[in-house]
Design a protein around this motif. Structure first.
Motif, PDB file in Angstrom:
ATOM      1  N   ALA A 336     114.728 -17.955 -20.823  1.00 39.27           N
ATOM      2  CA  ALA A 336     114.885 -17.488 -22.203  1.00 39.27           C
ATOM      3  C   ALA A 336     113.776 -18.072 -23.070  1.00 39.27           C
ATOM      4  CB  ALA A 336     116.252 -17.878 -22.759  1.00 39.27           C
ATOM      5  N   GLN A 337     113.519 -17.395 -24.169  1.00 38.64           N
ATOM      6  CA  GLN A 337     112.488 -17.849 -25.102  1.00 38.64           C
ATOM      7  C   GLN A 337     112.905 -17.514 -26.523  1.00 38.64           C
ATOM      8  OE1 GLN A 337     108.578 -16.293 -24.328  1.00 38.64           O
ATOM      9  NE2 GLN A 337     107.576 -17.679 -25.783  1.00 38.64           N
ATOM     10  N   ILE A 338     112.653 -18.446 -27.433  1.00 37.13           N
ATOM     11  CA  ILE A 338     112.954 -18.225 -28.830  1.00 37.13           C
ATOM     12  C   ILE A 338     111.665 -17.856 -29.560  1.00 37.13           C
ATOM     13  CG2 ILE A 338     112.679 -20.688 -29.416  1.00 37.13           C
ATOM     14  CD1 ILE A 338     114.909 -20.323 -31.477  1.00 37.13           C
ATOM     15  N   PHE A 339     111.751 -16.876 -30.455  1.00 38.39           N
ATOM     16  CA  PHE A 339     110.592 -16.407 -31.218  1.00 38.39           C
ATOM     17  C   PHE A 339     110.853 -16.597 -32.712  1.00 38.39           C
ATOM     18  CE2 PHE A 339     110.230 -14.185 -27.220  1.00 38.39           C
ATOM     19  CZ  PHE A 339     108.868 -14.189 -26.957  1.00 38.39           C
ATOM     20  N   ASP A 340     110.018 -17.383 -33.356  1.00 35.57           N
ATOM     21  CA  ASP A 340     110.128 -17.616 -34.792  1.00 35.57           C
ATOM     22  C   ASP A 340     109.258 -16.611 -35.535  1.00 35.57           C
ATOM     23  OD1 ASP A 340     111.897 -19.909 -35.027  1.00 35.57           O
ATOM     24  OD2 ASP A 340     110.308 -21.066 -34.058  1.00 35.57           O
ATOM     25  N   ARG A 341     109.902 -15.777 -36.354  1.00 36.78           N
ATOM     26  CA  ARG A 341     109.172 -14.842 -37.214  1.00 36.78           C
ATOM     27  C   ARG A 341     108.855 -15.498 -38.557  1.00 36.78           C
ATOM     28  NH1 ARG A 341     106.561 -12.561 -40.270  1.00 36.78           N
ATOM     29  NH2 ARG A 341     106.431 -10.343 -40.773  1.00 36.78           N
ATOM     30  N   GLN A 342     109.823 -16.238 -39.069  1.00 33.83           N
ATOM     31  CA  GLN A 342     109.656 -16.990 -40.317  1.00 33.83           C
ATOM     32  C   GLN A 342     110.451 -18.272 -40.186  1.00 33.83           C
ATOM     33  OE1 GLN A 342     110.932 -14.994 -43.943  1.00 33.83           O
ATOM     34  NE2 GLN A 342     111.308 -16.951 -44.948  1.00 33.83           N
ATOM     35  N   GLN A 343     109.754 -19.386 -40.176  1.00 31.84           N
ATOM     36  CA  GLN A 343     110.458 -20.657 -40.093  1.00 31.84           C
ATOM     37  C   GLN A 343     111.185 -20.939 -41.404  1.00 31.84           C
ATOM     38  OE1 GLN A 343     107.483 -23.512 -38.829  1.00 31.84           O
ATOM     39  NE2 GLN A 343     107.910 -23.086 -36.663  1.00 31.84           N
ATOM     40  N   ILE A 363     118.844 -21.861 -55.355  1.00 29.86           N
ATOM     41  CA  ILE A 363     118.038 -22.469 -54.298  1.00 29.86           C
ATOM     42  C   ILE A 363     118.415 -21.768 -52.997  1.00 29.86           C
ATOM     43  CG2 ILE A 363     117.416 -24.601 -53.130  1.00 29.86           C
ATOM     44  CD1 ILE A 363     118.299 -26.122 -55.577  1.00 29.86           C
ATOM     45  N   LEU A 364     117.470 -21.023 -52.450  1.00 30.85           N
ATOM     46  CA  LEU A 364     117.711 -20.170 -51.281  1.00 30.85           C
ATOM     47  C   LEU A 364     116.890 -20.667 -50.094  1.00 30.85           C
ATOM     48  CD1 LEU A 364     118.661 -17.444 -49.916  1.00 30.85           C
ATOM     49  CD2 LEU A 364     116.579 -16.435 -50.881  1.00 30.85           C
ATOM     50  N   ILE A 365     117.498 -20.665 -48.937  1.00 34.11           N
ATOM     51  CA  ILE A 365     116.774 -20.996 -47.707  1.00 34.11           C
ATOM     52  C   ILE A 365     117.064 -19.910 -46.676  1.00 34.11           C
ATOM     53  CG2 ILE A 365     118.641 -22.453 -46.832  1.00 34.11           C
ATOM     54  CD1 ILE A 365     116.479 -24.165 -45.489  1.00 34.11           C
ATOM     55  N   GLU A 366     116.035 -19.516 -45.938  1.00 30.25           N
ATOM     56  CA  GLU A 366     116.223 -18.479 -44.936  1.00 30.25           C
ATOM     57  C   GLU A 366     115.188 -18.625 -43.828  1.00 30.25           C
ATOM     58  OE1 GLU A 366     115.803 -14.850 -47.078  1.00 30.25           O
ATOM     59  OE2 GLU A 366     113.616 -14.884 -47.037  1.00 30.25           O
ATOM     60  N   GLU A 367     115.517 -18.037 -42.687  1.00 29.68           N
ATOM     61  CA  GLU A 367     114.601 -17.994 -41.552  1.00 29.68           C
ATOM     62  C   GLU A 367     114.829 -16.697 -40.793  1.00 29.68           C
ATOM     63  OE1 GLU A 367     115.362 -21.104 -38.752  1.00 29.68           O
ATOM     64  OE2 GLU A 367     117.331 -20.331 -38.191  1.00 29.68           O
ATOM     65  N   ARG A 368     113.827 -16.294 -40.014  1.00 26.30           N
ATOM     66  CA  ARG A 368     113.940 -15.113 -39.165  1.00 26.30           C
ATOM     67  C   ARG A 368     113.504 -15.504 -37.763  1.00 26.30           C
ATOM     68  NH1 ARG A 368     110.602 -10.332 -41.614  1.00 26.30           N
ATOM     69  NH2 ARG A 368     111.787  -9.156 -40.036  1.00 26.30           N
ATOM     70  N   LEU A 369     114.296 -15.103 -36.793  1.00 28.71           N
ATOM     71  CA  LEU A 369     113.980 -15.463 -35.415  1.00 28.71           C
ATOM     72  C   LEU A 369     114.570 -14.441 -34.458  1.00 28.71           C
ATOM     73  CD1 LEU A 369     116.333 -18.247 -34.052  1.00 28.71           C
ATOM     74  CD2 LEU A 369     116.751 -17.092 -36.216  1.00 28.71           C
ATOM     75  N   GLY A 370     114.051 -14.445 -33.263  1.00 32.65           N
ATOM     76  CA  GLY A 370     114.568 -13.590 -32.205  1.00 32.65           C
ATOM     77  C   GLY A 370     114.750 -14.393 -30.936  1.00 32.65           C
ATOM     78  N   LEU A 371     115.596 -13.915 -30.050  1.00 30.14           N
ATOM     79  CA  LEU A 371     115.867 -14.585 -28.780  1.00 30.14           C
ATOM     80  C   LEU A 371     115.764 -13.570 -27.656  1.00 30.14           C
ATOM     81  CD1 LEU A 371     116.872 -17.063 -27.129  1.00 30.14           C
ATOM     82  CD2 LEU A 371     119.200 -16.211 -27.535  1.00 30.14           C
ATOM     83  N   ALA A 372     114.929 -13.896 -26.678  1.00 25.93           N
ATOM     84  CA  ALA A 372     114.785 -13.031 -25.501  1.00 25.93           C
ATOM     85  C   ALA A 372     115.329 -13.772 -24.289  1.00 25.93           C
ATOM     86  CB  ALA A 372     113.326 -12.660 -25.283  1.00 25.93           C
TER      87      ALA A 372
END
Length: 387
Positions: A336-343, A363-372
């Motif tokens: 498996a591999q994790i992919f960070d689009r936006q840390q 105060i907002l915090i967010e991230e975008r990621l994918g998992l293969a």
């Protein structure tokens, strides 16, 4: 004090009159008579004595006002020295009642109603934070980056290996390979809090504290998604969700928890994906460490040892993101591999006009990621308690 002050004023007036008389005699006769001198001397001596008594009375009053034990009288002393009590004793009629109003005695204590406000509290620096879970599942995976909202990869889904020895001049056998294009969506994890601009300006450390708590909340949810994401809707398709169910590849008598994990490692090895780690709930890992033999001795753990959690040569990750009585093993780096689009990034802004006029910011915090998960068969899941 009132009597002494009045007497002192009277003596002062007489000294003034005697002085005027002495001055008049000196002008008329050239000298002051002996009687006038004697009268003036007596008045001056009397005036000095009264002034000394007045000064002493003022000092005692000052000591009493400052709560000096030496200057203050007890309730009993004030009672027996009162004029009413002296007259009562002198009269001798003890059948008759007698009362005396005693002045209130004020004791200074730490009670807020008395002097508590003068005691400064001992304020400790910083904020006492609640406990935080150790998050380690991400560290098991191969890191990656992406600039898209969709991760696609080609996966080999079938291999018919027909390789064989071939005689000279004979036709060679044909093998077949099949592939499939798979895709995993990049998802967003986010949350926010509201705070006043005053608290952020007046307590600079507050924003850094809020940022830290928001980042932890994000990572907490991320770990749950990496392991148990359902893959439905806006959820990652988690490793545990896709993992292969545990089926003992060989049969042994009376298997223990340790035996089950070793057989799961064997199952992954037979699929050509040697496991690189084991994930358990802390309660299950503790049960393994506390396993004893028939003599009561620990067969696995040394209570005095400082070795890192490991079993069968693989590191053990104990996390409450796992359900009690379940396990997950696998080749995490290969499977498996994790992919960070936006840390994880923090943004501060005024959300609407109402917040603007109230000095409230979001105060907002967010991230975008994918998992293969390239190979679900590289991971094995199941119940750790033997049937």
């Amino acid at each position: 004090m009132e009597q002494v002050t009045a007497e002192l004023k009277r003596i002062g007036d007489e000294v003034k009159k005697s002085g005027e008389l002495a001055l008049k005699e000196a002008k008329s006769a050239g000298e002051v008579s002996a009687e006038t001198k004697e009268a003036v001397d007596k008045l001056l001596v009397k005036q000095g004595e009264l002034q000394a008594r007045l000064d002493d009375a003022e000092k005692k009053l000052l000591r009493r006002g400052s709560n000096d034990p030496e200057g203050a009288k007890s309730v009993g002393s004030e009672f027996v020295e009162s004029e009413g009590y002296k007259a009562y004793v002198a009269e001798g009629n003890y059948k008759k009642g007698f009362s005396h109003q005693v002045k209130a005695v004020v004791t200074i204590t730490s009670d807020p109603a008395v002097a508590g406000d003068t005691i400064a509290p001992d304020r400790l620096p910083g904020i006492q934070t609640p406990p935080q879970r150790r998050l380690t599942v991400r560290d098991l995976l191969t890191p990656g980056r992406t600039s898209s909202n969709l991760i696609q990869y080609v996966k080999e889904t079938g291999f018919q290996n027909m390789a064989a020895t071939v005689a000279e001049g004979a036709k060679k056998p044909q093998s077949d390979l099949t592939f499939d294009l798979l895709a995993q969506a990049v998802v967003k994890i986010a949350h926010f809090v509201k705070a006043s601009t005053e608290i952020l300006a007046d307590a600079p450390m507050m924003q850094s504290y809020i940022d830290g708590r928001l980042r932890y909340g994000l990572a907490f949810k991320e770990e749950a998604q990496l392991l148990n994401g359902s893959g439905v809707g806006n959820n990652l398709n988690g490793i545990y969700t896709q993992a292969t169910a545990y089926v003992a590849p060989i049969t042994i008598a009376n298997p223990t928890r340790i035996d089950v994990l070793r057989l799961a490692l064997l199952q992954a090895e037979l699929a050509e994906y040697p496991s690189t780690g084991i994930v358990l709930h802390p309660s299950d890992w503790a049960a393994i460490e506390l396993t004893k033999d028939t003599t009561g001795a620990y067969i696995f753990a040394n209570p005095q040892g400082i070795a890192q959690p490991a079993l069968w040569g693989r590191p053990v990750v104990a996390t409450q993101a796992m359900t009690v009585d379940t396990f997950l093993t696998g080749a995490f780096k290969l499977g498996a591999q994790i992919f960070d689009r936006q840390q994880a990034s923090v943004m501060v802004a005024t959300e609407n006009e109402d917040d603007f006029v109230k000095n409230i910011v979001t105060i907002l915090i967010e991230e975008r990621l994918g998992l293969a998960v390239y190979r679900p068969e590289a991971f094995v899941k199941g119940d750790i308690t033997p049937a």
